[in-house]
Structure formats: C-alpha cells, structure tokens
Design an enzyme around this catalytic site. Structure first.
Site, PDB file in Angstrom:
ATOM      1  CG  HIS A 126      -9.662  -9.158  -0.436  1.00 16.89           C
ATOM      2  ND1 HIS A 126      -8.715  -9.448   0.519  1.00 16.89           N
ATOM      3  CD2 HIS A 126      -9.778 -10.274  -1.187  1.00 16.89           C
ATOM      4  CE1 HIS A 126      -8.281 -10.681   0.349  1.00 16.89           C
ATOM      5  NE2 HIS A 126      -8.913 -11.208  -0.684  1.00 16.89           N
ATOM      6  CD  GLU A 178       6.463   4.534  -6.713  1.00 18.81           C
ATOM      7  OE1 GLU A 178       5.222   4.653  -6.633  1.00 18.81           O
ATOM      8  OE2 GLU A 178       7.148   3.911  -5.891  1.00 18.81           O
ATOM      9  CD  GLU A 231      -8.750  -6.294   2.339  1.00 13.94           C
ATOM     10  OE1 GLU A 231      -9.960  -6.405   2.547  1.00 13.94           O
ATOM     11  OE2 GLU A 231      -8.009  -7.249   2.022  1.00 13.94           O
ATOM     12  CD  GLN A 284      27.708  16.549  -2.985  1.00 17.59           C
ATOM     13  OE1 GLN A 284      28.723  16.438  -3.661  1.00 17.59           O
ATOM     14  NE2 GLN A 284      27.710  17.106  -1.787  1.00 17.59           N
ATOM     15  CB  CYS A 314     -10.472 -13.404   1.727  1.00 17.28           C
ATOM     16  SG  CYS A 314     -10.365 -14.260   0.147  1.00 17.28           S
ATOM     17  CB  THR A 352      24.666  17.042   0.859  1.00 17.89           C
ATOM     18  OG1 THR A 352      26.046  17.364   0.691  1.00 17.89           O
ATOM     19  CG2 THR A 352      24.011  18.030   1.806  1.00 17.89           C
TER      20      THR A 352
HETATM   21  N1  GLN Z   1      -6.749 -19.235   0.398  1.00 16.35           N
HETATM   22  C1  GLN Z   1      -8.101 -18.858   0.203  1.00 16.35           C
HETATM   23  C2  GLN Z   1      -8.546 -19.060  -1.239  1.00 16.35           C
HETATM   24  O1  GLN Z   1      -7.756 -19.103  -2.123  1.00 16.35           O
HETATM   25  C3  GLN Z   1      -8.355 -17.430   0.637  1.00 16.35           C
HETATM   26  C4  GLN Z   1      -7.583 -16.409  -0.150  1.00 16.35           C
HETATM   27  C5  GLN Z   1      -7.560 -15.061   0.493  1.00 16.35           C
HETATM   28  O2  GLN Z   1      -7.742 -14.931   1.706  1.00 16.35           O
HETATM   29  N2  GLN Z   1      -7.255 -14.032  -0.264  1.00 16.35           N
HETATM   30  O3  GLN Z   1      -9.722 -19.166  -1.513  1.00 16.35           O
END
Ligand code: GLN
Length: 536
Positions: A509, A142, A511, A194, A383, A190
């Site tokens: 993290h 990409e 997530e 183009q 974090c 379009t």
């Molecule tokens: N500011 C914090 C640190 O550096 C937490 C960083 C974060 O939440 N990714 O440790």
C-alpha cells in the site's frame, strides 16, 4: 525536559475534525522545533479497527510495525512526516483485554477489579507511555467520540486524574465544539458549546482552550460570551472555520494563535517561530495548478470516500508535486461491465484499482483493467488491484480459463493468487494478515526502479493472499514482469507490463507512506503519466 501532555476532546457532535486539529497543532509545535507525537484513544470495544467494515469507520490505517489503526493516524503521519506505531492507537477493547488478561493471571491478588481504579489506571499508563520514551517533548492525545457519551467517561476520568497528578502546567485540555449558525434566527449559537463544556466540567475537567468549529467568523462579543460562560480566557476561544483543504488548517490555527496559547499554558520555552516554508510551498503548488487530470478510482466502498482516505490524500500530495489538479472520479466496480467500460473510462487519464476484500465487484475490476491494458491508459493497481491485474492477464493474455484468486474462487483450476501456507492455519480474524513494513528489491532497468530511483524499498502491507510463483515464468514470457520481489521470501510485490506506457501494480500500500513533505513516488509518477496522457 519531561514530556508535556495535551488532551483533545470533542463535544456537541462527532466529525468536528479533532484529528485534523490535533495534527495541525502538532505541526505548528513541530515547526517550532519541538518533537511531537499524537495518539488516539478510541472508546469502542473492538481491540483495533482491523475487523471493522470500512463503511463503519473508514479506512483501516496500517503503521510500520503492522498495527491496524484508526484513519486519524494517517493524518498524523501525513502532517508530521513521522511514523506512528501500535502505541499510538488504543481502544477500550485493548484496555479491557489487558486488564482481564492480568486478572486471569492473578495479578490483582484477589481484589475486585473495577473501572476505577483498574481500567482508568491502565488508560493512564497508556496515555503516559510514549512520553516516557524520552523521544518526545509533547504528546497530544486525541480522545475519540464525544464528551458526555457513556463510553467516553473512563477516558475523561483518566484525564482528570492525570491533570491532578502531573500538575497544572504539565497538561493542557483543548475542547473542540460546534458553534452552529441558525438560518431562521440569522445567528451563531453558543448554547451547544456551553452545554458541552458543562458536561466536561461536571466530569471534573475544565478545558483550557476551546476550538469552535463554525461556518462563519465568530465575532468578538460572541467569543467574550463563550469565554465568560465556559471559564476560559477570551484569547483561548479559537475559531476554526471550514477550510478549502485540510492542509490549510495549520495556517488557520497559527492565525488564531492556537500554538501560542498552548505554549503559554504549558510554560514551554519559546524555541522559534514556526517555520512553515515547505508547508506553504506545498499549498502554493496545490492551489495554483498548471495541469488537470481525471483519474478513475475503481473500488467497492466508493460511497464512503473515508474508506480510501490515504489514497485520496496521496493524490493531493502527488497533485501538488506535479502542480496538477487531480479530479478523482469514483466508480463502484459492480457497475462496470463489458458493455459500458469503454464509455466510462475512455476520457480518463489514469485508472486506479483500489484495495479491498471479497468477491463483490471483482468482475468489474477485471473489465476496467482489460480496458486500460488494451488502450494504453496509465494504470496503478494497489493490493487487490494488483491481484486483479494478475488475474486479468492470466485470463485474457495467457488464456487460462477461470483463472482467479482463491479468495474469490477456492476451486479455480488456476490459482494465480493464493493464500500462503502459513496463512491457511489461521482462524482468528484480527491482526493476522501480512501486516506492516517489508523490504522489497526492485529490478534495475524496470519502471518501478526508475520511479523510486533506488532498488531497495520498504512498504507497508495488509493482505492474506499472494501472487502464486508457479505462474511467474509464463507471466514474464508474455510481458508481465515481476519487478519488485521480497528478498527474504521471494514473494512478488510489484508487477508491470513491458509493452504499455504506464501499467504498474503493487501488492503493498504505497498510499500509507505518502506525506505532505514526502509525496509517494508511485503516485507522483502516476499523476505525471496521466498528465502526459492528456497530451496524446
Ligand atoms: N483481499 C486481498 C487479500 O487479502 C487484498 C487485500 C487488500 O487489498 N488490502 O490478499
């Protein structure tokens, strides 16, 4: 089979969703049995997005090997369920950095170093790199930004050269454009498509397939017109309508036969029809919830949801796993104080305090955490959110006045969160945090252990500060347990409260590792705890 290369460019405007189209196409090809990876080439001068303010460019996504990358890599991983790496994200800055370092080492033997061929050669080398590993059948590249921008030119030129060097059936160019609806005229237009295809053709690249973003279905006569003016086959004009969820896009692209067009163009063997059963199961659960929860997301960058992209998507995955609609309620932490915290949070079924940097909004996060701790509302800290949970506990339970993180208060008498010695030496900003995957050992019998169902886990990090183990005994004696520890360094990775139904915080993290096929257990169980809370 030698790897085949698909390039995805964009025109007319940014934010058309090249990342989602790339990930969706990759998903379809993967579901046919091909091994596919996606890489993103970004035309800015930063070496990587690690130093960018989230307001500029959204979340910084971190890979297993600790690369700080564009948030599109998060989509690639969430769709494909395959890890990416440093090699999957390249910026103009990284290309130039490499070429200039080579030049200083005398590698060019006195030659004038130029954009063409030296910069384009380096771009091409990186475009081919993942394909040379033998691991992948198909590499999707990409190209960030818009065709026609000055800064995109070397990338488009590299694509032109590669098409010529590799041969006609080895590459495929997909160009994403916009077909806007003009209300006053009552028509889809379009012309922008183009023009943008003309820009691309002028640079020597004729697209094979056009993916046209549109708010309305594109009728056959308009597709014919686009095909005629843009030199593509009519069945290669693909319509991409706005979708309810990004996870619908692979199915929409399947309906438009994007995968078949690509397979035809690249002369790929017909392996199998795509098997999307588990993807459809995921969508079925997502769209037919049997429960609903309101989760407060307390953070600093809430004006731009892209800053928390992976968290939002992890909630989508966890929502589907629980057949639950998760409504995220955004709270700018600066606006939370002792007076209003109860009225803001009392009707929420869970509170997440987000990652972040710096002092702003720190107090509001502590107020939110105090409230959920005392009122038994499910809490997930990530974090900085975990660091705040530790500071709040130190101040309000251990009664350590002015306890803090040295990030917020370097003079604090109680540095509950502090920088590690090796971090103190660092003066460079980019790529110098604790980054990427580290092992963590969960204590048997803990909530964390029951969430993961195992003791050894590996999670990704991005931070400089750590829990200060000097305070660990005091914490544990008062009921805040360190239940996840890095076995190599002894660093605290997970804390949880004993006398609370669901209060878990992680230095890492979670997530970043949640995908459609593997929703993250911490998010799944947090949403479950929120559902249980609604029943109270
Ligand atoms: N500011 C914090 C640190 O550096 C937490 C960083 C974060 O939440 N990714 O440790």
């Amino acid at each position: 089979m030698a790897a085949k290369y698909i390039f995805v460019t964009g025109g007319v405007t940014s934010s058309l969703g090249k990342g989602i189209i790339s990930a969706s196409l990759a998903k379809l090809l993967q579901a046919r049995g091909f091994s596919v990876t996606i890489q993103k080439f970004d035309p800015y001068i930063n070496i990587d997005p690690g130093t960018l303010n989230p307001y500029e460019h959204g979340e910084c996504y971190v890979t297993e090997d600790g690369a700080e990358t564009d948030l599109d890599l998060g989509h690639y991983e969430r769709f494909l369920n395959v890890a990416t790496s440093q090699a999957n994200n390249v910026t103009t800055g990284r290309i130039y950095n490499h070429v200039i370092t080579q030049e200083r080492q005398g590698a060019y033997l006195g030659k004038t170093v130029q954009v063409i061929p030296h910069i384009t050669d380096e771009i091409k080398r990186r475009m081919l790199l993942l394909g040379e590993s033998g691991e992948f059948d198909i590499i999707i590249t990409e190209i960030g930004g818009c065709v026609g921008d000055i800064e995109s030119l070397p990338f488009v030129e590299a694509v032109r050269q590669l098409r010529w060097e590799l041969g006609v059936n080895e590459t495929c160019v997909i160009h994403l454009t916009l077909v806007p609806y003009l209300k006053a005229a009552g028509e889809l237009k379009t012309k922008p498509t183009q023009h943008s295809v003309r820009d691309l053709s002028e640079a020597g690249v004729q697209p094979d397939i056009l993916v046209c973003r549109s708010e309305y279905p594109i009728p056959a006569d308009l597709r014919k017109k686009i095909a005629l003016f843009c030199n593509v086959k009519i069945n290669s004009v693909i319509e991409s309508l706005d979708a309810d969820t990004i996870y619908d896009v692979p199915l929409l692209m399947r309906k438009e036969k994007l995968d078949e067009r690509v397979i035809g163009k690249l002369k790929l063997p017909h392996r199998a029809d795509p098997n999307l059963d588990s993807w459809k199961d995921f969508l079925g659960r997502l769209k037919n919830p049997t429960a609903e929860v309101n989760i407060a997301l307390v953070g600093k960058y809430v004006e731009l949801p892209d800053a928390y992209k992976s968290i939002i998507e992890a909630f989508v995955h966890a929502g589907s796993a629980n057949e639950c609609k998760v409504n995220i309620k955004w709270f700018q932490s600066e606006t939370i104080n002792e007076e209003n915290v109860a009225s803001l949070l009392q009707d929420k079924h869970g509170v997440l305090v987000a990652p972040g940097f710096g002092e702003r909004g720190f107090k509001g996060k502590l107020e939110a955490i105090k409230y959920v701790r005392e009122n038994n509302i499910p809490f997930l800290g990530i974090c900085l959110g975990m660091q705040c949970a530790a500071v709040e506990f130190a101040r309000n339970v251990l009664k350590l006045d002015n306890a803090a993180s040295t990030e917020m208060d370097p003079e604090t008498p109680h540095p509950i969160i502090d920088m590690m010695a090796d971090q103190k030496q660092i003066t460079q900003m980019g790529g110098t945090m604790r980054l990427g995957a580290y092992i963590c050992e969960l204590k048997k019998g803990s909530k964390a252990y029951s969430i993961y169902g195992k003791s050894r886990i590996s999670e990704r990090h991005r931070h400089r500060y750590e829990f200060n183990n000097k305070y660990l005994t005091d914490f544990e004696n008062a009921g805040m347990m360190a239940t996840g520890i890095n076995p190599d360094t002894g660093l605290v990775e997970v804390i949880e409260l004993n006398n609370h139904p669901w209060f878990v915080a992680a230095q890492y993290h979670p997530e970043l590792k949640s995908t459609v096929l593997n929703p993250h257990p911490l998010f799944v169980k947090f949403v479950k705890a929120a559902i249980n809370y609604t029943k109270n």
